[in-house]
Design a protein around this motif. Structure first.
Motif, mmCIF file in Angstrom:
data_model
loop_
_atom_site.group_PDB
_atom_site.id
_atom_site.type_symbol
_atom_site.label_atom_id
_atom_site.label_comp_id
_atom_site.label_asym_id
_atom_site.label_seq_id
_atom_site.Cartn_x
_atom_site.Cartn_y
_atom_site.Cartn_z
ATOM 1 N N ALA A 203 5.792 -10.124 2.823
ATOM 2 C CA ALA A 203 4.114 -10.402 3.265
ATOM 3 C C ALA A 203 3.599 -9.188 4.075
ATOM 4 N N PHE A 204 4.320 -8.781 5.083
ATOM 5 C CA PHE A 204 3.592 -7.653 5.855
ATOM 6 C C PHE A 204 3.341 -6.498 5.154
ATOM 7 N N ARG A 205 4.521 -6.302 4.308
ATOM 8 C CA ARG A 205 4.053 -5.048 3.380
ATOM 9 C C ARG A 205 2.984 -5.158 2.520
ATOM 10 N N ALA A 206 2.806 -6.393 1.823
ATOM 11 C CA ALA A 206 1.615 -6.752 1.159
ATOM 12 C C ALA A 206 0.156 -6.537 1.745
ATOM 13 N N MET A 207 0.431 -7.232 2.860
ATOM 14 C CA MET A 207 -0.830 -7.162 3.706
ATOM 15 C C MET A 207 -1.444 -5.822 4.330
ATOM 16 N N LEU A 208 -0.281 -4.897 4.515
ATOM 17 C CA LEU A 208 -0.579 -3.734 5.191
ATOM 18 C C LEU A 208 -1.733 -2.834 4.946
ATOM 19 N N PRO A 209 -2.136 -2.814 3.395
ATOM 20 C CA PRO A 209 -3.272 -1.843 3.173
ATOM 21 C C PRO A 209 -4.674 -2.395 3.794
ATOM 22 N N GLY A 210 -4.644 -3.752 3.608
ATOM 23 C CA GLY A 210 -5.895 -4.363 4.108
ATOM 24 C C GLY A 210 -5.944 -4.541 5.740
ATOM 25 N N LEU A 211 -4.824 -4.605 6.235
ATOM 26 C CA LEU A 211 -4.650 -4.788 7.617
ATOM 27 C C LEU A 211 -5.076 -3.473 8.111
ATOM 28 N N VAL A 212 -4.660 -2.311 7.756
ATOM 29 C CA VAL A 212 -4.942 -0.856 8.302
ATOM 30 C C VAL A 212 -6.530 -0.859 8.091
ATOM 31 N N ASP A 213 -7.074 -1.134 7.034
ATOM 32 C CA ASP A 213 -8.697 -1.244 6.896
ATOM 33 C C ASP A 213 -9.211 -1.819 7.812
ATOM 34 N N ASN A 214 -8.942 -3.228 8.032
ATOM 35 C CA ASN A 214 -9.446 -3.906 9.025
ATOM 36 C C ASN A 214 -9.371 -3.212 10.478
ATOM 37 N N LEU A 215 -8.215 -2.792 10.756
ATOM 38 C CA LEU A 215 -7.913 -2.169 12.158
ATOM 39 C C LEU A 215 -9.197 -0.964 12.290
ATOM 40 N N ARG A 216 -9.380 -0.200 11.145
ATOM 41 C CA ARG A 216 -10.445 0.790 11.141
ATOM 42 C C ARG A 216 -11.893 0.200 11.560
ATOM 43 N N ILE A 217 -11.867 -0.806 10.976
ATOM 44 C CA ILE A 217 -13.230 -1.523 11.083
ATOM 45 C C ILE A 217 -13.497 -2.126 12.548
ATOM 46 N N THR A 218 -12.578 -2.712 13.104
ATOM 47 C CA THR A 218 -12.588 -3.319 14.318
ATOM 48 C C THR A 218 -12.585 -2.326 15.590
ATOM 49 N N LEU A 219 -12.019 -1.242 15.338
ATOM 50 C CA LEU A 219 -12.210 -0.010 16.168
ATOM 51 C C LEU A 219 -13.575 0.450 16.221
ATOM 52 N N GLY A 220 -14.463 0.554 15.239
ATOM 53 C CA GLY A 220 -15.795 0.656 15.360
ATOM 54 C C GLY A 220 -16.609 -0.443 16.312
ATOM 55 N N TRP A 221 -16.092 -1.659 15.987
ATOM 56 C CA TRP A 221 -16.644 -2.669 16.825
ATOM 57 C C TRP A 221 -16.381 -2.318 18.365
ATOM 58 N N CYS A 222 -15.103 -1.826 18.687
ATOM 59 C CA CYS A 222 -14.783 -1.616 20.053
ATOM 60 C C CYS A 222 -15.727 -0.753 20.745
ATOM 61 N N TRP A 223 -16.012 0.398 19.812
ATOM 62 C CA TRP A 223 -17.019 1.325 20.401
ATOM 63 C C TRP A 223 -18.394 0.881 20.837
ATOM 64 N N THR A 224 -18.555 -0.166 20.156
ATOM 65 C CA THR A 224 -19.933 -0.655 20.316
ATOM 66 C C THR A 224 -20.057 -1.769 21.507
ATOM 67 N N TYR A 225 -19.075 -1.779 22.215
ATOM 68 C CA TYR A 225 -19.103 -2.542 23.378
ATOM 69 C C TYR A 225 -18.857 -1.646 24.456
ATOM 70 N N LEU A 226 -18.946 -0.185 24.308
ATOM 71 C CA LEU A 226 -18.688 0.646 25.404
ATOM 72 C C LEU A 226 -19.600 0.723 26.505
ATOM 73 N N ARG A 277 -5.952 6.627 2.619
ATOM 74 C CA ARG A 277 -5.595 7.078 1.149
ATOM 75 C C ARG A 277 -4.353 7.633 1.195
ATOM 76 N N ARG A 278 -3.712 8.230 2.065
ATOM 77 C CA ARG A 278 -2.564 9.077 1.723
ATOM 78 C C ARG A 278 -1.411 8.050 1.871
ATOM 79 N N ALA A 279 -1.643 7.157 2.700
ATOM 80 C CA ALA A 279 -0.406 6.040 2.842
ATOM 81 C C ALA A 279 -0.481 5.031 1.723
ATOM 82 N N PHE A 280 -1.524 4.778 1.280
ATOM 83 C CA PHE A 280 -1.314 3.731 -0.006
ATOM 84 C C PHE A 280 -2.253 4.328 -1.436
ATOM 85 N N ARG A 281 -1.480 5.312 -1.789
ATOM 86 C CA ARG A 281 -2.109 5.921 -2.886
ATOM 87 C C ARG A 281 -2.231 5.321 -4.216
ATOM 88 N N TYR A 282 -1.079 4.057 -4.225
ATOM 89 C CA TYR A 282 -1.049 3.266 -5.335
ATOM 90 C C TYR A 282 -2.167 2.260 -5.532
#
Length: 283
Positions: A203-226, A277-282
């Motif tokens: 389960a964790f490996r299958a969800m990992l690409p989407g998880l990394v993408d959501n981490l990237r998005i929420t990091l942007g949200w974190c900056w908006t509260y600075l 892109r490098r981690a999830f070339r597939y």
């Protein structure tokens, strides 16, 4: 005989009509047509430069008031002075540390909780209403409570940044876990995997690409509260610099701080995109 001749003409007619449409649909504006190699960055840079040039042109024509909407050259000039006279680089470093500290804390808590909420329905039923309730609360309204609970030190700033990130991220993680096909789980149990192995290796490996993408998005949200976090008795950080410049109506300096936040966020986002892109070339 007339019928025999008319049938091919009738059959050919739709093709003749469709052929121009196909030709017209070809090219870069066709839906989901991939760009040639290297075109994406070139178009992005060209569009950005064009926007800045139009902005500068409008400002030089006097169509805007410099006090309210300064030109890009005025903003860059102000940023240069702030780097040399106001230690802007140090303030940017302090803000970056605060954002990443709060974000990593939110991620470390949100990932296991989100996985548990989706993997075990009883946990999801218990936690999701409370998380949904809290994530709709406006963070600025909670600033007085944060000061009461943590004082005016660094803890309050980290808490406010964490608050604006954690409750959004935990639901995104839970959605990523829900998107893992049930067939994967059933096949893993069929071949003898236990519950821990199914969670970790399937389960964790299958969800990992989407998880990394959501981490990237929420990091942007974190900056908006600075800005919200750094107006609480702060004496450092980009939010402090912007808020101090606002008091004296130094609009170029205010916009220089805002632009610097955008530049840091853009650079971080592009780096995370490259890692994805490098981690999830597939994909």
């Amino acid at each position: 005989m007339a019928e025999t001749i008319s049938r091919p003409e009738a059959a050919a007619s739709p093709a003749a009509v469709a052929r121009p449409r196909k030709r017209a649909s070809r090219g870069l504006l066709r839906l989901r047509t991939p760009l040639p190699r290297g075109w994406g960055p070139a178009i992005a840079v060209g569009a950005s430069v064009a926007i800045v040039l139009v902005w500068e042109f409008v400002a030089r024509l006097g169509l805007t008031t410099p006090l309210f909407f300064p030109s890009p050259t005025a903003i860059l000039s102000a940023m240069g002075r702030m780097f040399s006279d106001q230690h802007l680089l140090w303030h940017a470093w302090v803000s970056t540390l605060r954002v990443w500290g709060a974000f990593l804390l939110a991620a470390m808590l949100a990932i296991p909780i989100g996985v548990a909420m989706s993997g075990y329905r009883v946990i999801g039923a218990a936690l999701e209403p409370a998380i949904d309730f809290i994530r709709y609360l406006p963070v600025p309204a909670l600033v007085p409570l944060a000061i009461i609970w943590f004082g005016v030190g660094e803890e309050t700033k980290i808490f406010l940044l964490w608050l604006g990130t954690f409750f959004q991220l935990v639901l995104l993680v839970a959605d990523d876990m829900r998107r893992v096909p049930q067939e994967y789980v059933e096949i893993a149990y069929t071949v003898g995997a236990n519950q821990g192995q199914v969670l970790k290796d399937v389960a964790f490996r299958a969800m990992l690409p989407g998880l990394v993408d959501n981490l990237r998005i929420t990091l942007g949200w974190c900056w908006t509260y600075l800005i919200i976090a750094e107006i609480v008795a702060a004496d450092s950080g980009l939010g402090f610099v912007i808020w101090a410049a606002r008091r004296y109506m130094k609009t170029p300096e205010v916009m220089a701080g805002v632009v610097l936040i955008g530049v840091i966020g853009l650079a971080t986002d592009q780096l995370l995109r490259l890692i994805h892109r490098r981690a999830f070339r597939y994909l």
